[in-house]
Design a protein around this motif. Sequence first.
Motif, PDB file in Angstrom:
ATOM      1  N   ALA A   1       0.816  -1.201   0.000  1.00 23.45           N
ATOM      2  CA  ALA A   1       0.000   0.000   0.000  1.00 23.45           C
ATOM      3  C   ALA A   1       0.858   1.264   0.000  1.00 23.45           C
ATOM      4  CB  ALA A   1      -0.934   0.009   1.207  1.00 23.45           C
ATOM      5  N   THR A   2       2.160   1.100   0.173  1.00 22.80           N
ATOM      6  CA  THR A   2       3.080   2.240   0.166  1.00 22.80           C
ATOM      7  C   THR A   2       4.350   1.838  -0.570  1.00 22.80           C
ATOM      8  OG1 THR A   2       4.353   1.673   2.141  1.00 22.80           O
ATOM      9  CG2 THR A   2       2.285   2.872   2.497  1.00 22.80           C
ATOM     10  N   ASN A   3       5.189   2.817  -0.807  1.00 19.96           N
ATOM     11  CA  ASN A   3       6.509   2.535  -1.388  1.00 19.96           C
ATOM     12  C   ASN A   3       7.540   2.262  -0.312  1.00 19.96           C
ATOM     13  OD1 ASN A   3       5.620   2.865  -4.019  1.00 19.96           O
ATOM     14  ND2 ASN A   3       5.935   5.079  -3.958  1.00 19.96           N
ATOM     15  N   ASN A   4       7.135   2.247   0.948  1.00 19.89           N
ATOM     16  CA  ASN A   4       8.040   2.023   2.074  1.00 19.89           C
ATOM     17  C   ASN A   4       8.071   0.531   2.394  1.00 19.89           C
ATOM     18  OD1 ASN A   4       9.319   1.830   4.543  1.00 19.89           O
ATOM     19  ND2 ASN A   4       8.380   3.679   5.376  1.00 19.89           N
ATOM     20  N   SER A   5       9.102  -0.155   1.950  1.00 16.48           N
ATOM     21  CA  SER A   5       9.187  -1.603   2.136  1.00 16.48           C
ATOM     22  C   SER A   5       9.345  -1.985   3.610  1.00 16.48           C
ATOM     23  CB  SER A   5      10.337  -2.178   1.311  1.00 16.48           C
ATOM     24  OG  SER A   5      11.569  -1.620   1.733  1.00 16.48           O
ATOM     25  N   GLU A   6       9.812  -1.066   4.446  1.00 16.80           N
ATOM     26  CA  GLU A   6       9.959  -1.361   5.871  1.00 16.80           C
ATOM     27  C   GLU A   6       8.610  -1.592   6.549  1.00 16.80           C
ATOM     28  OE1 GLU A   6      12.312   1.578   7.872  1.00 16.80           O
ATOM     29  OE2 GLU A   6      13.949   1.394   6.426  1.00 16.80           O
ATOM     30  N   LEU A   7       7.548  -1.048   5.964  1.00  8.65           N
ATOM     31  CA  LEU A   7       6.216  -1.215   6.548  1.00  8.65           C
ATOM     32  C   LEU A   7       5.601  -2.567   6.216  1.00  8.65           C
ATOM     33  CD1 LEU A   7       4.720   2.338   5.975  1.00  8.65           C
ATOM     34  CD2 LEU A   7       5.438   1.324   8.145  1.00  8.65           C
ATOM     35  N   GLY A   8       6.112  -3.239   5.220  1.00 13.65           N
ATOM     36  CA  GLY A   8       5.579  -4.539   4.835  1.00 13.65           C
ATOM     37  C   GLY A   8       4.231  -4.425   4.145  1.00 13.65           C
ATOM     38  N   LEU A   9       3.537  -5.540   4.073  1.00 10.91           N
ATOM     39  CA  LEU A   9       2.242  -5.606   3.410  1.00 10.91           C
ATOM     40  C   LEU A   9       1.128  -5.280   4.400  1.00 10.91           C
ATOM     41  CD1 LEU A   9       2.803  -8.884   1.363  1.00 10.91           C
ATOM     42  CD2 LEU A   9       3.096  -6.508   0.599  1.00 10.91           C
ATOM     43  N   PHE A  10       0.111  -4.576   3.912  1.00  5.90           N
ATOM     44  CA  PHE A  10      -1.011  -4.166   4.743  1.00  5.90           C
ATOM     45  C   PHE A  10      -2.141  -5.179   4.644  1.00  5.90           C
ATOM     46  CE2 PHE A  10       1.341  -0.340   4.579  1.00  5.90           C
ATOM     47  CZ  PHE A  10       0.921   0.467   5.628  1.00  5.90           C
ATOM     48  N   PRO A  11      -2.804  -5.479   5.769  1.00 10.21           N
ATOM     49  CA  PRO A  11      -3.964  -6.380   5.716  1.00 10.21           C
ATOM     50  C   PRO A  11      -5.198  -5.639   5.202  1.00 10.21           C
ATOM     51  CG  PRO A  11      -3.494  -5.729   7.993  1.00 10.21           C
ATOM     52  CD  PRO A  11      -2.440  -5.102   7.127  1.00 10.21           C
ATOM     53  N   HIS A  12      -5.832  -6.234   4.209  1.00  7.34           N
ATOM     54  CA  HIS A  12      -7.073  -5.707   3.650  1.00  7.34           C
ATOM     55  C   HIS A  12      -8.152  -6.771   3.837  1.00  7.34           C
ATOM     56  CE1 HIS A  12      -4.455  -3.072   0.814  1.00  7.34           C
ATOM     57  NE2 HIS A  12      -4.661  -2.482   1.978  1.00  7.34           N
ATOM     58  N   ILE A  13      -9.295  -6.350   4.374  1.00  7.74           N
ATOM     59  CA  ILE A  13     -10.391  -7.271   4.646  1.00  7.74           C
ATOM     60  C   ILE A  13     -11.410  -7.124   3.520  1.00  7.74           C
ATOM     61  CG2 ILE A  13     -12.192  -7.925   6.293  1.00  7.74           C
ATOM     62  CD1 ILE A  13     -10.404  -6.419   8.438  1.00  7.74           C
ATOM     63  N   TYR A  14     -11.532  -8.169   2.704  1.00  6.03           N
ATOM     64  CA  TYR A  14     -12.370  -8.133   1.510  1.00  6.03           C
ATOM     65  C   TYR A  14     -13.796  -8.553   1.816  1.00  6.03           C
ATOM     66  CZ  TYR A  14      -8.688  -6.866  -1.678  1.00  6.03           C
ATOM     67  OH  TYR A  14      -7.718  -6.161  -2.336  1.00  6.03           O
ATOM     68  N   GLY A  15     -14.520  -7.654   2.443  1.00  4.60           N
ATOM     69  CA  GLY A  15     -15.912  -7.880   2.781  1.00  4.60           C
ATOM     70  C   GLY A  15     -16.195  -7.331   4.163  1.00  4.60           C
ATOM     71  N   PRO A  16     -17.445  -7.446   4.590  1.00  2.00           N
ATOM     72  CA  PRO A  16     -17.791  -6.976   5.929  1.00  2.00           C
ATOM     73  C   PRO A  16     -16.984  -7.722   6.992  1.00  2.00           C
ATOM     74  CG  PRO A  16     -19.774  -7.406   4.649  1.00  2.00           C
ATOM     75  CD  PRO A  16     -18.614  -7.951   3.864  1.00  2.00           C
ATOM     76  N   LEU A  17     -16.602  -7.005   8.030  1.00  2.00           N
ATOM     77  CA  LEU A  17     -15.874  -7.614   9.138  1.00  2.00           C
ATOM     78  C   LEU A  17     -16.869  -8.069  10.192  1.00  2.00           C
ATOM     79  CD1 LEU A  17     -13.301  -8.220  10.821  1.00  2.00           C
ATOM     80  CD2 LEU A  17     -13.507  -5.888  11.711  1.00  2.00           C
ATOM     81  N   ASN A  18     -16.875  -9.357  10.476  1.00  2.74           N
ATOM     82  CA  ASN A  18     -17.707  -9.848  11.571  1.00  2.74           C
ATOM     83  C   ASN A  18     -17.117  -9.319  12.879  1.00  2.74           C
ATOM     84  OD1 ASN A  18     -15.613 -11.799  10.676  1.00  2.74           O
ATOM     85  ND2 ASN A  18     -16.175 -12.893  12.548  1.00  2.74           N
ATOM     86  N   THR A  19     -17.931  -8.594  13.635  1.00  2.83           N
ATOM     87  CA  THR A  19     -17.417  -7.948  14.841  1.00  2.83           C
ATOM     88  C   THR A  19     -17.041  -8.955  15.928  1.00  2.83           C
ATOM     89  OG1 THR A  19     -19.680  -7.567  15.616  1.00  2.83           O
ATOM     90  CG2 THR A  19     -18.613  -5.768  14.406  1.00  2.83           C
ATOM     91  N   SER A  20     -17.433 -10.193  15.775  1.00  2.00           N
ATOM     92  CA  SER A  20     -17.014 -11.232  16.728  1.00  2.00           C
ATOM     93  C   SER A  20     -15.505 -11.489  16.643  1.00  2.00           C
ATOM     94  CB  SER A  20     -17.786 -12.528  16.482  1.00  2.00           C
ATOM     95  OG  SER A  20     -17.556 -13.004  15.171  1.00  2.00           O
TER      96      SER A  20
END
Length: 105
Positions: A75-94
Motif C-alpha cells: 500500500a506504500t513505497n516504504n518496504s519497511e512497513l511490509g504488506l497491509f492487511p485488507h479485509i475483503y468484505g464486511p468484518l464480523n465484529t465477533s
Amino acid sequence: MKSAIYLILPRAQVADVLAQPFYIIPSIESEGFIHACSKLQLDYVVARFYKDKGPLALLKVDPDLITAEVKYEGATNNSELGLFPHIYGPLNTSAVVEVSDLKYQ
C-alpha cells in the motif's frame, strides 16, 4: 493466532460498531475492502490518516476469526512497513478481541 491486525475508529463510534454483527464501511463498495494495519504500521497510519482526528479507539482483530477474506498487499513505497492487511468484505465484529484508547502524539 496469526499476528493481530488493527482498525482505528473514532472512539464515539465503537459501541455502535460492536453492537452490529458486521462492520460495513463505504470503502468495501468503493475499493473492495476495509483498510487495516499491523502493529508495526500503526504509527505510520495514525500520522498519515488520523492526525488531529479527535479521540480514537484501537480495535485489535484476530485474523483467524474473520469470516471475510484477508489479503496482505502493498500500500506504500516504504518496504519497511511490509504488506497491509485488507479485509475483503464486511468484518464480523465477533473477530474483535480487544478495544483500547489509541494513544498518540
